[in-house]
Design an enzyme around this catalytic site. Sequence first.
Site, PDB file in Angstrom:
ATOM      1  N   GLU A   1       0.859  -1.180   0.000  1.00 39.19           N
ATOM      2  CA  GLU A   1       0.000   0.000   0.000  1.00 39.19           C
ATOM      3  C   GLU A   1       0.890   1.221   0.000  1.00 39.19           C
ATOM      4  O   GLU A   1       1.666   1.429   0.937  1.00 39.19           O
ATOM      5  CB  GLU A   1      -0.933   0.023   1.213  1.00 39.19           C
ATOM      6  CG  GLU A   1      -1.867   1.218   1.214  1.00 39.19           C
ATOM      7  CD  GLU A   1      -2.839   1.196   2.383  1.00 39.19           C
ATOM      8  OE1 GLU A   1      -3.603   2.168   2.523  1.00 39.19           O
ATOM      9  OE2 GLU A   1      -2.821   0.215   3.138  1.00 39.19           O
ATOM     10  N   GLY A   2       0.787   2.005  -1.053  1.00 41.85           N
ATOM     11  CA  GLY A   2       1.644   3.168  -1.198  1.00 41.85           C
ATOM     12  C   GLY A   2       0.873   4.452  -1.002  1.00 41.85           C
ATOM     13  O   GLY A   2      -0.275   4.471  -0.540  1.00 41.85           O
ATOM     14  N   THR A   3       1.535   5.545  -1.360  1.00 39.40           N
ATOM     15  CA  THR A   3       0.937   6.861  -1.170  1.00 39.40           C
ATOM     16  C   THR A   3      -0.301   7.042  -2.033  1.00 39.40           C
ATOM     17  O   THR A   3      -1.283   7.647  -1.611  1.00 39.40           O
ATOM     18  CB  THR A   3       1.968   7.949  -1.522  1.00 39.40           C
ATOM     19  OG1 THR A   3       3.149   7.715  -0.752  1.00 39.40           O
ATOM     20  CG2 THR A   3       1.430   9.325  -1.212  1.00 39.40           C
ATOM     21  N   TYR A   4      -0.287   6.482  -3.252  1.00 39.21           N
ATOM     22  CA  TYR A   4      -1.350   6.757  -4.205  1.00 39.21           C
ATOM     23  C   TYR A   4      -2.219   5.546  -4.499  1.00 39.21           C
ATOM     24  O   TYR A   4      -3.040   5.605  -5.408  1.00 39.21           O
ATOM     25  CB  TYR A   4      -0.743   7.287  -5.514  1.00 39.21           C
ATOM     26  CG  TYR A   4       0.157   8.464  -5.285  1.00 39.21           C
ATOM     27  CD1 TYR A   4      -0.369   9.690  -4.910  1.00 39.21           C
ATOM     28  CD2 TYR A   4       1.530   8.338  -5.414  1.00 39.21           C
ATOM     29  CE1 TYR A   4       0.459  10.775  -4.687  1.00 39.21           C
ATOM     30  CE2 TYR A   4       2.367   9.418  -5.196  1.00 39.21           C
ATOM     31  CZ  TYR A   4       1.825  10.639  -4.826  1.00 39.21           C
ATOM     32  OH  TYR A   4       2.647  11.707  -4.602  1.00 39.21           O
ATOM     33  N   GLY A   5      -2.071   4.453  -3.763  1.00 38.96           N
ATOM     34  CA  GLY A   5      -2.937   3.314  -4.007  1.00 38.96           C
ATOM     35  C   GLY A   5      -2.443   2.049  -3.348  1.00 38.96           C
ATOM     36  O   GLY A   5      -1.295   1.944  -2.915  1.00 38.96           O
ATOM     37  N   VAL A   6      -3.358   1.074  -3.290  1.00 35.99           N
ATOM     38  CA  VAL A   6      -3.055  -0.247  -2.759  1.00 35.99           C
ATOM     39  C   VAL A   6      -2.864  -1.191  -3.932  1.00 35.99           C
ATOM     40  O   VAL A   6      -3.609  -1.139  -4.911  1.00 35.99           O
ATOM     41  CB  VAL A   6      -4.188  -0.737  -1.839  1.00 35.99           C
ATOM     42  CG1 VAL A   6      -3.810  -2.047  -1.168  1.00 35.99           C
ATOM     43  CG2 VAL A   6      -4.526   0.313  -0.805  1.00 35.99           C
ATOM     44  N   VAL A   7      -1.863  -2.104  -3.814  1.00 33.34           N
ATOM     45  CA  VAL A   7      -1.536  -3.031  -4.890  1.00 33.34           C
ATOM     46  C   VAL A   7      -1.804  -4.450  -4.408  1.00 33.34           C
ATOM     47  O   VAL A   7      -1.332  -4.848  -3.332  1.00 33.34           O
ATOM     48  CB  VAL A   7      -0.073  -2.871  -5.342  1.00 33.34           C
ATOM     49  CG1 VAL A   7       0.216  -3.791  -6.526  1.00 33.34           C
ATOM     50  CG2 VAL A   7       0.220  -1.423  -5.706  1.00 33.34           C
TER      51      VAL A   7
ATOM     52  N   LYS B   1      -3.870  -2.427  -8.961  1.00 35.50           N
ATOM     53  CA  LYS B   1      -3.600  -1.229  -8.162  1.00 35.50           C
ATOM     54  C   LYS B   1      -4.885  -0.441  -7.988  1.00 35.50           C
ATOM     55  O   LYS B   1      -5.479   0.027  -8.955  1.00 35.50           O
ATOM     56  CB  LYS B   1      -2.535  -0.358  -8.835  1.00 35.50           C
ATOM     57  CG  LYS B   1      -2.160   0.875  -8.029  1.00 35.50           C
ATOM     58  CD  LYS B   1      -1.034   1.643  -8.685  1.00 35.50           C
ATOM     59  CE  LYS B   1      -0.647   2.858  -7.864  1.00 35.50           C
ATOM     60  NZ  LYS B   1       0.463   3.614  -8.481  1.00 35.50           N
TER      61      LYS B   1
ATOM     62  N   ASP C   1       9.811  11.154 -10.243  1.00 33.84           N
ATOM     63  CA  ASP C   1       9.842  10.399  -8.984  1.00 33.84           C
ATOM     64  C   ASP C   1      10.606   9.090  -9.165  1.00 33.84           C
ATOM     65  O   ASP C   1      10.150   8.026  -8.737  1.00 33.84           O
ATOM     66  CB  ASP C   1       8.426  10.134  -8.486  1.00 33.84           C
ATOM     67  CG  ASP C   1       8.397   9.735  -7.008  1.00 33.84           C
ATOM     68  OD1 ASP C   1       9.403   9.985  -6.317  1.00 33.84           O
ATOM     69  OD2 ASP C   1       7.389   9.171  -6.554  1.00 33.84           O
TER      70      ASP C   1
END
Length: 693
Positions: A357-363, A378, A473
Amino acid sequence: MAAGSHGGYRGYEVAREREHDVGVSRRSKEHYHHRHPSRHRDSERRRDGGRSGGRELSNGYSHRRDSPRPPPRRRPSEGRTEDREPGEVSGGSGSERSGERPMKTREPRENGVTRVSKEEAKMSPSKKRKQSPVIWDRNGSQRQARDPVRGIREVDAVVAEIIMHQSHSLPVMSSLSSIGDGHSPMILDVSVDKVQEYEKNRIVDEEEEGYPTMRNILTSRWADAGDEEENVFVPKKKKSVSPVDSIERGSTKKVTSPESGEVLVYNSVRSSSRSSDSGVLQGSANRDLEVEKGDNIDVEKAADDDYPAGHLLDSDFEGEDCRSETPECTRSPRRCINMLQGCRSVDEFERLNTINEGTYGVVFRVRDKRTGEIVALKKVKMEKEREGFPLTSLREMNILLSFHHPSIVEVKEVVVGSNDRDIFMVMEYMEHDLKGVMETMKQPYSQSEVKCLMLQLLEGVKYLHDNWVLHRDLKTSNLLLNNRGELKICDFGLSRQYGSPLKPYTQLVVTLWYRAPELLLGAKDYSTAIDMWSLGCIMGELLSKGPLFNGKSEIDQLDKIFRTLGTPDENIWPGYSKLPGATVKFGKQTHNRLRDKFRAVSFTGGPMLSEAGFDLLNRLLTYDPEKRISAEDALNHEWFRELPLPRSKDFMPTFPALNEQDRRFKKHMKSPDPLEEQWMKEQGNNGDRGLFG
C-alpha cells in the site's frame, strides 16, 4: 392535333411556331459556332465510323458542321415546317438510308416513365436517360441524329424558353397537348428531363468535353463531405429526376435566358425538392423522393452506430446541404462518453494477496478468472472524491495506457468495482521492487550487474524523454524486477508531459534522497535533467547498497550533497546565486570527494568503480542542469563497452517473492517524502507505508 406516329415531332413544330409568334427565340448561328465545333466532328467520326469525313447531307448537298449557316427553309411541297437544328440530320431520299438500320421510336410516357424498346433496354442506364431526338423524313420513316448530345441540349434550350416565357399566358400541359391514347407527348420527356441539366452545364460546357462523363465515386451524392472545401463547385453531380419534380424545381429558380451568357441564380431548392406533402409530386416523382429519403436514412443510420442510444441526428431534409457546406454537421461530437462503462468488473479477478500500500494506491496480486494470468491490481485512492478523480491517477492512466516499452510497466486495462469509488489499474505482475531486493542481498551488485540494470533503466528514461514526459519520482522503490532479470519503471503518479518552451512547475517533486539540487533550491523551471540526477543517485545506490545522499530535510539534503560534491558557485553553476534557496549559507567545500566513496581498486571491500564508470556517475551528478548528461548520451558511454561487459538478463540473480506476512513485518529504511507526509497529515493516518510509495 391528330394522333399518329408523327405527333411528337409535330407537337415540337407547333411549339416552334408559337416561339416565333411571341419573338422569344434568341438562337443565333454565332452561339452554335462558338461551342467547340471540333467536339461534334469527333462525335460524328465515332458514330458513323468516319464514312462522312466530317460532312453531312442536308437537302441534297453537303456541308461541314462547323460552317455557320441558317436553318433550311420549309419546302412548299411539304405540309409542315422543316426547320432543323444544327445537330440534326435530314434524310434526302430513300436510297440514302438504305444501308442503315431504322431506329425504333420511343413509346409514350406513363406516369412520368418512358417505355423503351427491347433493343434500347439492353443499353446502360446512362444511355437510356440521354436518348437522341427522332427525325422524320418525307416517307414517315425515322432516323437517329448523329450527335444526340448537342441535339438534346439545343432542343432543351428552345423548350426552356417556351415553358418560361409562355407560362404566364399558356399552361405547359395545354401547350403540349396529349396525343395518341392520352400519354404525355414525347417532347415533354426531352425538354423537362434535360432543361435543368442544360442550365447547370451550359457555362461549363465550353471548358469540358462534350461527351457524358463516366460516373465515379467522386461524383456520388454520398461522397465524403469532409474532403470537400466550401468553395468547390461540382457541375457533374447528376441524378435522375422525374418530369413533374423537374417542373417543381424549376418553378423555384430565377433563370435567365440560356443564351444570354449570364450566370444562373438559384434560390433555395431544398424545401421544394424534398417536401413530400406539397401536393405537386405524384406518381414516379413520389417514388423517386421516397427512394432519395430512404437513402438518407440508411446512411445516417450507419453513422448513428457511432452515437449512443437516443442521440438525435440532423433532419433528413438538411442532410445534403450539411454534406456540401459544413462537414462538421454530420461529425460533430454530440455525445458524452463515460469511459468506465465499457470496463470489466473487478469481480472477474481472484484476489491472492496484498503486495503493498503506497501513497497513491493499494496493490494486490490477483488472478484473472478469464485467462488464469497472474496480474497486479492497483486500487486508486478516492478519499478526496469531493474534488473529483485524483489528478495523479488520471495522469498515470493516461501515460501508461499510451506507452509500450520493455522498460516501462504495462497497464493492461482499467476495471471498476461495485461503485464509482472503486477503480483499479490492471498491470503486469513483477515479483520484486529494486529497493526490497537490495535490502535482502548480503552483497551489493557487481559492476556487470549494475551495467545490466542501468542499461534497462536508461532505455526506459530515454523513451519517456523522447515522448516529452518527465517521471519526476525515480527511485529504487519505483523500479520493479522479475525473476527473468527485467527491470521496469512504475508509479507515474507525479509524471507529466512537458513542452518547449519550458513552463514553471512545482518543485515539490521527487523523493528527497533522489531530488536534484535545483529543486532543493526552489527552481521551478526544470526539465529532463532532474530525472538524470535521480539516475545518478540510483547508480550510486546500486554500487554501494545504500543511499548516496540520505538527508532528513531539504537543508540537510543540500548539506550532504555539498559536502560530497563541493559547494557550487557561479563558475561551476551559472545562475546558482539567483535561485531562491541560494541565500542559505553552507560550509565551504572546495573538493569533490565522490571518488573517495567509489575506489578504482578497493582493499577494504568497499564499492569499486572504474575511471569510465566514475566519469559517467560524475556527469550524472553535475550541478549545472545544462551540462548534465542526457539519457541518450549515457547509453553511448564507454563504461558500457569496457570490461566487465554488462551481464545478460538470463544470468541476473533471482530471489523468492515475499508473501504478504513478510511484507507486513519487514521494515525498510525509507526516504522522507514531503508529499507522503502531507498526505498522511491530511488523512490523519500515521501508519507504515509500503514499497510502492
